[in-house]
Design a protein around this motif. Structure first.
Motif, short mmCIF file in Angstrom:
data_model
loop_
_atom_site.label_atom_id
_atom_site.label_comp_id
_atom_site.label_asym_id
_atom_site.label_seq_id
_atom_site.Cartn_x
_atom_site.Cartn_y
_atom_site.Cartn_z
N ILE A 180 0.85 -1.20 0.00
CA ILE A 180 0.00 0.00 0.00
C ILE A 180 0.88 1.24 0.00
CG2 ILE A 180 -1.62 1.36 1.36
CD1 ILE A 180 -2.75 -1.32 2.40
N ASP A 183 2.29 1.60 -3.39
CA ASP A 183 1.28 2.01 -4.36
C ASP A 183 1.04 3.52 -4.29
OD1 ASP A 183 -0.73 1.36 -6.38
OD2 ASP A 183 -2.18 1.91 -4.84
N SER A 184 0.97 4.08 -3.06
CA SER A 184 0.79 5.52 -2.90
C SER A 184 1.95 6.29 -3.52
CB SER A 184 0.70 5.90 -1.42
OG SER A 184 -0.46 5.35 -0.84
N ALA A 223 -4.89 -6.43 -6.82
CA ALA A 223 -6.00 -6.49 -5.86
C ALA A 223 -5.79 -5.46 -4.75
CB ALA A 223 -6.10 -7.90 -5.27
N ILE A 224 -4.55 -5.33 -4.30
CA ILE A 224 -4.28 -4.38 -3.22
C ILE A 224 -4.38 -2.95 -3.72
CG2 ILE A 224 -2.37 -3.48 -1.83
CD1 ILE A 224 -1.84 -6.39 -1.02
N SER A 225 -3.84 -2.70 -4.90
CA SER A 225 -3.88 -1.35 -5.45
C SER A 225 -5.32 -0.88 -5.67
CB SER A 225 -3.08 -1.32 -6.76
OG SER A 225 -3.13 -0.06 -7.34
N GLY A 227 -8.09 -2.41 -4.49
CA GLY A 227 -8.84 -2.58 -3.25
C GLY A 227 -8.60 -1.44 -2.29
N TRP A 228 -7.37 -0.93 -2.28
CA TRP A 228 -7.05 0.14 -1.33
C TRP A 228 -7.78 1.43 -1.69
CZ3 TRP A 228 -6.07 0.54 3.37
CH2 TRP A 228 -5.51 1.69 3.92
N SER A 229 -7.89 1.73 -2.96
CA SER A 229 -8.65 2.92 -3.36
C SER A 229 -10.09 2.82 -2.88
CB SER A 229 -8.63 3.09 -4.89
OG SER A 229 -7.42 3.67 -5.29
N ALA A 231 -11.22 0.85 -0.48
CA ALA A 231 -11.26 0.80 0.98
C ALA A 231 -11.11 2.21 1.56
CB ALA A 231 -10.15 -0.12 1.50
N LEU A 232 -10.25 3.03 0.94
CA LEU A 232 -10.08 4.40 1.41
C LEU A 232 -11.36 5.20 1.25
CD1 LEU A 232 -6.63 5.85 0.29
CD2 LEU A 232 -7.42 5.28 2.57
N LYS A 233 -12.00 5.02 0.09
CA LYS A 233 -13.25 5.76 -0.15
C LYS A 233 -14.31 5.34 0.86
CE LYS A 233 -12.29 6.56 -4.97
NZ LYS A 233 -12.32 5.89 -6.27
N HIS A 234 -14.35 4.06 1.14
CA HIS A 234 -15.30 3.54 2.12
C HIS A 234 -14.98 4.11 3.51
CE1 HIS A 234 -18.07 0.64 3.87
NE2 HIS A 234 -17.12 0.34 4.76
N ALA A 235 -13.69 4.06 3.87
CA ALA A 235 -13.27 4.60 5.17
C ALA A 235 -13.63 6.07 5.27
CB ALA A 235 -11.76 4.42 5.35
#
Lengths: 247, 247
Positions: A180, A183-184, A223-225, A227-229, A231-235
């Protein structure tokens, strides 16, 4: 630029490095920045490098040369008595390389040949240790209050490391955290690039590995790249809304 | 250092700036970096500043002076015909200030007096516009592909902006996003500090505001700062685990 991270965990050490090297944006290539030195069962070390590529390759080259025939090519990275001595040896080798390069530089500029390195590993008889080696050859060690080191383009990927790091993580979680953070960084700085190399060292195993390379087609990385976007939007949406009053 | 951000949204503009200024780590004070220029009903503008404090205060001071008696103190920021002309005026004022300072500098060093600014606002008859003004006085404009500008310590807070920005956000969501970006930056760079100033401009309102200041006791800021750490950890745990094989 470069991005490399190494983290100290209760169960060992984990290392990650990108592979992009460039001289300007019009001269880009790929290079491995993760180097292994090991006598199986006795000492296991991983070195990550950033900075001038001629310098870092010369340092790694000298360390390798001198380890191959330690009797007539001292000092050898396989003969140090501790990780502290090993960090000192790497720092001195870095100083030696840079000093030799400066002799031939007509117009010396500060930092022209400079490099920064991360060294981690374990020598039988003591705990795993992790060091950040500065361009001047001096170094600091990771402890409970500063349990990970970053070199190169460190800022984009730092907030998630600071927030989610936990010394009790297993390697799978730590790998996810590092991906993660990478990726950032990849999204923000063109001079950090895929593929990403990962290396793991399990405490008291005296055998480095497993290693893994993540390229743009790697299913886990994708999946992580992605998924993280999400997940961040959800958070983000879960956080309480701020009231911005109308005037 | 400094951290300021301005974002272009469908419903208007939102601005946020920190308030820390320092000369070394042993000389730290607080200063407002958000400045307003307005003729209610006709033009509304907000200017964010980073860089040398003597320079930015001189620029804002000159712009204010010349707007108070525009007939004998031209050029006035209240007489420009467009936001483009206003950005040009701010850039020229910056050039003027830096040139005057350099006259008295015995040992000129590049960037010694430099400053970077963000200007956003609306003049009746055209849409809201947003500009980033460089130390050289030239500038670029925010468009759909680059809808926000950051100045100062931009890296720590950028990944969340890149991922969560949406032009259709309302101001409450945008404020939340900016506070998260500021929180990531505050945690990593001591030279960016609370309190944080926020300013909103609603499209076609020709009245800047509301404004709000977040300090360390602000309930909303604390909720977002703590909530975001938890939300990130939750998001992190929801991501698929990586397989790190044993060898």
């Amino acid at each position: 630029m470069t991005y490399c991270v190494a983290m100290m965990l209760e169960r060992g050490l984990i290392f990650m490095s990108d592979t992009r090297t460039n001289a300007g944006v019009d001269d880009v290539s790929r290079v491995k920045k993760m180097h292994t030195f090991e006598i199986s069962g006795e000492r296991s070390m991983i070195l990550l490098s950033s900075g001038n590529l001629a310098t870092t390759q010369a340092v790694v080259g000298l360390l390798e040369e001198r380890s191959k025939a330690p009797d007539d090519r001292d000092p050898s990275i396989f003969r140090t008595l501790s990780m502290f001595q090993t960090a000192k040896l790497v720092g001195e080798t870095l100083n030696e390389v840079v000093a030799n390069m400066r002799i031939h530089d007509d117009q010396p500029t500060a930092h022209a040949f400079s490099a920064t390195m991360i060294l981690g590993g374990q020598i039988a008889g003591s705990d795993p240790r992790l060091f950040l080696i500065y361009p001047e050859g001096n170094f600091i060690e990771a402890k409970a209050d500063n349990p990970f080191f970053q070199i190169g383009e460190i800022k984009y990927g730092r907030p998630i490391l600071s927030r989610a790091y936990d010394p009790q993580m297993d390697f799978a979680e730590a790998a996810k955290l590092l991906l993660i953070s990478f990726d950032s960084t990849l999204r923000s700085n063109l001079s950090v690039g895929l593929p990403i190399d990962m290396g793991v060292y399990k405490r008291d195993s005296f055998k480095v590995g497993p290693f893994r390379r993540f390229d743009e087609h790697d299913e886990d990385f994708r999946a992580i790249s992605h998924g993280w976007s999400d997940a961040l939007k959800h958070a983000f949406s879960r956080l309480p809304d701020l009231v911005v009053p109308d005037e």
